[in-house]
Design a protein around this motif. Structure first.
Motif, PDB file in Angstrom:
ATOM      1  N   GLN A 131       0.822  -1.216   0.000  1.00  0.00           N
ATOM      2  CA  GLN A 131       0.000   0.000   0.000  1.00  0.00           C
ATOM      3  C   GLN A 131       0.858   1.268   0.000  1.00  0.00           C
ATOM      4  O   GLN A 131       0.471   2.289  -0.567  1.00  0.00           O
ATOM      5  N   TYR A 132       2.022   1.183   0.623  1.00  0.00           N
ATOM      6  CA  TYR A 132       2.917   2.347   0.696  1.00  0.00           C
ATOM      7  C   TYR A 132       4.002   2.303  -0.377  1.00  0.00           C
ATOM      8  O   TYR A 132       4.977   3.066  -0.312  1.00  0.00           O
ATOM      9  N   ASN A 133       3.825   1.392  -1.356  1.00  0.00           N
ATOM     10  CA  ASN A 133       4.729   1.305  -2.514  1.00  0.00           C
ATOM     11  C   ASN A 133       6.187   1.158  -2.109  1.00  0.00           C
ATOM     12  O   ASN A 133       7.086   1.776  -2.704  1.00  0.00           O
ATOM     13  N   LEU A 134       6.434   0.339  -1.108  1.00  0.00           N
ATOM     14  CA  LEU A 134       7.797   0.097  -0.641  1.00  0.00           C
ATOM     15  C   LEU A 134       8.364  -1.157  -1.305  1.00  0.00           C
ATOM     16  O   LEU A 134       7.612  -2.005  -1.796  1.00  0.00           O
ATOM     17  N   PRO A 135       9.688  -1.285  -1.347  1.00  0.00           N
ATOM     18  CA  PRO A 135      10.299  -2.482  -1.974  1.00  0.00           C
ATOM     19  C   PRO A 135       9.812  -3.765  -1.308  1.00  0.00           C
ATOM     20  O   PRO A 135       9.570  -3.803  -0.101  1.00  0.00           O
ATOM     21  N   VAL A 136       9.672  -4.813  -2.108  1.00  0.00           N
ATOM     22  CA  VAL A 136       9.179  -6.084  -1.582  1.00  0.00           C
ATOM     23  C   VAL A 136      10.191  -6.682  -0.611  1.00  0.00           C
ATOM     24  O   VAL A 136      11.396  -6.417  -0.691  1.00  0.00           O
ATOM     25  N   PHE A 137       9.689  -7.493   0.302  1.00  0.00           N
ATOM     26  CA  PHE A 137      10.567  -8.170   1.258  1.00  0.00           C
ATOM     27  C   PHE A 137      11.286  -9.322   0.559  1.00  0.00           C
ATOM     28  O   PHE A 137      10.683 -10.102  -0.161  1.00  0.00           O
ATOM     29  N   ARG A 138      12.569  -9.425   0.791  1.00  0.00           N
ATOM     30  CA  ARG A 138      13.377 -10.478   0.178  1.00  0.00           C
ATOM     31  C   ARG A 138      13.502 -11.710   1.072  1.00  0.00           C
ATOM     32  O   ARG A 138      13.932 -12.766   0.615  1.00  0.00           O
ATOM     33  N   LYS A 139      13.130 -11.562   2.348  1.00  0.00           N
ATOM     34  CA  LYS A 139      13.263 -12.667   3.289  1.00  0.00           C
ATOM     35  C   LYS A 139      11.917 -12.971   3.929  1.00  0.00           C
ATOM     36  O   LYS A 139      11.027 -12.123   3.962  1.00  0.00           O
ATOM     37  N   LYS A 140      11.788 -14.186   4.455  1.00  0.00           N
ATOM     38  CA  LYS A 140      10.540 -14.616   5.072  1.00  0.00           C
ATOM     39  C   LYS A 140      10.301 -13.888   6.390  1.00  0.00           C
ATOM     40  O   LYS A 140      11.128 -13.949   7.294  1.00  0.00           O
ATOM     41  N   LEU A 141       9.159 -13.244   6.492  1.00  0.00           N
ATOM     42  CA  LEU A 141       8.832 -12.511   7.719  1.00  0.00           C
ATOM     43  C   LEU A 141       8.381 -13.439   8.842  1.00  0.00           C
ATOM     44  O   LEU A 141       8.227 -13.004   9.981  1.00  0.00           O
ATOM     45  N   SER A 142       8.151 -14.697   8.528  1.00  0.00           N
ATOM     46  CA  SER A 142       7.759 -15.649   9.568  1.00  0.00           C
ATOM     47  C   SER A 142       8.938 -16.011  10.470  1.00  0.00           C
ATOM     48  O   SER A 142       8.749 -16.624  11.520  1.00  0.00           O
ATOM     49  N   ARG A 143      10.157 -15.619  10.063  1.00  0.00           N
ATOM     50  CA  ARG A 143      11.357 -15.911  10.851  1.00  0.00           C
ATOM     51  C   ARG A 143      11.746 -14.681  11.675  1.00  0.00           C
ATOM     52  O   ARG A 143      11.871 -13.587  11.128  1.00  0.00           O
ATOM     53  N   LYS A 144      11.978 -14.890  12.955  1.00  0.00           N
ATOM     54  CA  LYS A 144      12.286 -13.779  13.856  1.00  0.00           C
ATOM     55  C   LYS A 144      13.530 -13.020  13.427  1.00  0.00           C
ATOM     56  O   LYS A 144      13.593 -11.786  13.516  1.00  0.00           O
ATOM     57  N   TYR A 145      14.542 -13.759  12.930  1.00  0.00           N
ATOM     58  CA  TYR A 145      15.803 -13.101  12.573  1.00  0.00           C
ATOM     59  C   TYR A 145      15.684 -12.242  11.311  1.00  0.00           C
ATOM     60  O   TYR A 145      16.656 -11.583  10.924  1.00  0.00           O
ATOM     61  N   ASN A 146      14.508 -12.233  10.667  1.00  0.00           N
ATOM     62  CA  ASN A 146      14.293 -11.362   9.511  1.00  0.00           C
ATOM     63  C   ASN A 146      13.456 -10.132   9.854  1.00  0.00           C
ATOM     64  O   ASN A 146      13.065  -9.381   8.955  1.00  0.00           O
ATOM     65  N   HIS A 147      13.175  -9.931  11.119  1.00  0.00           N
ATOM     66  CA  HIS A 147      12.302  -8.824  11.532  1.00  0.00           C
ATOM     67  C   HIS A 147      13.036  -7.500  11.707  1.00  0.00           C
ATOM     68  O   HIS A 147      12.389  -6.448  11.763  1.00  0.00           O
ATOM     69  N   ALA A 148      14.357  -7.549  11.821  1.00  0.00           N
ATOM     70  CA  ALA A 148      15.129  -6.319  12.062  1.00  0.00           C
ATOM     71  C   ALA A 148      14.932  -5.324  10.921  1.00  0.00           C
ATOM     72  O   ALA A 148      15.061  -5.672   9.744  1.00  0.00           O
ATOM     73  N   GLY A 149      14.580  -4.092  11.274  1.00  0.00           N
ATOM     74  CA  GLY A 149      14.443  -3.029  10.294  1.00  0.00           C
ATOM     75  C   GLY A 149      13.105  -2.975   9.577  1.00  0.00           C
ATOM     76  O   GLY A 149      12.863  -2.044   8.806  1.00  0.00           O
ATOM     77  N   VAL A 150      12.235  -3.941   9.839  1.00  0.00           N
ATOM     78  CA  VAL A 150      10.941  -3.961   9.139  1.00  0.00           C
ATOM     79  C   VAL A 150      10.054  -2.780   9.542  1.00  0.00           C
ATOM     80  O   VAL A 150       9.535  -2.060   8.675  1.00  0.00           O
ATOM     81  N   PRO A 151       9.854  -2.514  10.851  1.00  0.00           N
ATOM     82  CA  PRO A 151       8.989  -1.371  11.219  1.00  0.00           C
ATOM     83  C   PRO A 151       9.534  -0.035  10.724  1.00  0.00           C
ATOM     84  O   PRO A 151       8.756   0.884  10.398  1.00  0.00           O
ATOM     85  N   GLU A 152      10.865   0.082  10.652  1.00  0.00           N
ATOM     86  CA  GLU A 152      11.480   1.349  10.255  1.00  0.00           C
ATOM     87  C   GLU A 152      11.228   1.706   8.804  1.00  0.00           C
ATOM     88  O   GLU A 152      11.503   2.848   8.379  1.00  0.00           O
ATOM     89  N   ARG A 153      10.704   0.783   8.026  1.00  0.00           N
ATOM     90  CA  ARG A 153      10.348   1.082   6.641  1.00  0.00           C
ATOM     91  C   ARG A 153       9.245   2.139   6.551  1.00  0.00           C
ATOM     92  O   ARG A 153       9.140   2.857   5.560  1.00  0.00           O
ATOM     93  N   PHE A 154       8.406   2.176   7.578  1.00  0.00           N
ATOM     94  CA  PHE A 154       7.195   2.989   7.527  1.00  0.00           C
ATOM     95  C   PHE A 154       7.385   4.305   8.285  1.00  0.00           C
ATOM     96  O   PHE A 154       7.723   4.314   9.480  1.00  0.00           O
ATOM     97  N   GLU A 155       7.142   5.405   7.598  1.00  0.00           N
ATOM     98  CA  GLU A 155       7.347   6.732   8.191  1.00  0.00           C
ATOM     99  C   GLU A 155       6.253   7.086   9.188  1.00  0.00           C
ATOM    100  O   GLU A 155       6.518   7.671  10.236  1.00  0.00           O
ATOM    101  N   ASP A 156       5.009   6.742   8.859  1.00  0.00           N
ATOM    102  CA  ASP A 156       3.888   7.077   9.748  1.00  0.00           C
ATOM    103  C   ASP A 156       4.024   6.292  11.059  1.00  0.00           C
ATOM    104  O   ASP A 156       4.091   5.057  11.034  1.00  0.00           O
ATOM    105  N   PRO A 157       4.048   6.974  12.199  1.00  0.00           N
ATOM    106  CA  PRO A 157       4.246   6.280  13.488  1.00  0.00           C
ATOM    107  C   PRO A 157       3.141   5.277  13.819  1.00  0.00           C
ATOM    108  O   PRO A 157       3.403   4.263  14.463  1.00  0.00           O
TER     109      PRO A 157
END
Length: 220
Positions: free
Chosen positions: A28-54
């Motif tokens: 919805q925010y036209n951001l680059p697609v995720f390259r790693k599986k979000l179901s894995r905890k070690y791939n969660h780093a930096g995910v929330p920071e993609r979004f500017e709206d708090p």
């Protein structure tokens, strides 16, 4: 144990829904697609920071926290179920694992949804129960049509269909077999035929207590 497995499937679906929500928000925010599986905890780093709206960022943080929590529950539940299954019927579990692509979870689902292959006198009865063929409607032992589309076990149907898809992913021989039927029917019909063939093989495996034989599977 069967009910515990069904709860495990329920929790797994909730995790998938949370991952889908994050991916949809990302789109919805036209951001680059995720390259790693979000179901894995070690791939969660930096995910929330993609979004500017708090507020959006907070929503994603909540989704990730729920995924991590549910993932821990799943790990503990799977360990418990596997431990119990080894005590119940380790040999049958081993036979099911001999099917290419079938891992621990699919083997467990098939094991407990079937329960006892002796319940099915004929392979047709098993195929009908697993919804691999359209079940026949009977009344007082007589044929009464094909209207009972929801009769049978949809958990077992899901497991066998998943097993078929995984086999097709890894086996060139399976892909060739499917392609032959795709030329004659559509893709959905061809996959249904292949899934039914695998279901029949599972029935005779369990009935005869034999491991999966790839050569025999395609020769018959």
């Amino acid at each position: 144990t069967r009910d515990l497995l069904r709860r495990r499937m329920y929790i797994s679906r909730r995790c998938s829904e949370l991952v889908a929500h994050i991916q949809n928000t990302n789109t919805q925010y036209n951001l680059p697609v995720f390259r790693k599986k979000l179901s894995r905890k070690y791939n969660h780093a930096g995910v929330p920071e993609r979004f500017e709206d708090p507020e959006v960022r907070k929503s994603v943080e909540v989704d990730l926290a729920m995924i991590e929590s549910l993932d821990q529950i799943l790990k503990q539940l799977e360990w418990h179920i596997e431990k119990v299954a080894r005590q119940h019927d380790y040999h049958t579990l081993y036979l099911l694992r001999s099917i290419p692509g079938v891992g621990q979870i699919l083997a467990l689902v098939i094991l407990y949804e079937v329960h006892d292959i002796k319940r099915f006198p004929r392979v047709q009865d098993f195929s009908s129960y697993a919804r691999l063929i359209r079940p026949v409607k009977e009344s007082d032992g007589k044929w009464a049509g094909h209207s009972n589309k929801k009769i049978g076990n949809h958990h077992l149907k899901w497991a066998i269909k998943e097993a078929a898809i995984l086999m097709l992913r890894d086996s060139a021989q399976a892909k060739t077999y499917l392609a032959k039927y795709e030329r004659k029917y559509n893709k959905g019909k061809a996959l249904g035929i292949f899934t039914h063939k695998l279901g029949r093989a599972i029935y005779f495996m369990l009935k005869n207590k034999e491991a999966f034989d790839m050569k025999r599977f395609f020769d018959q």
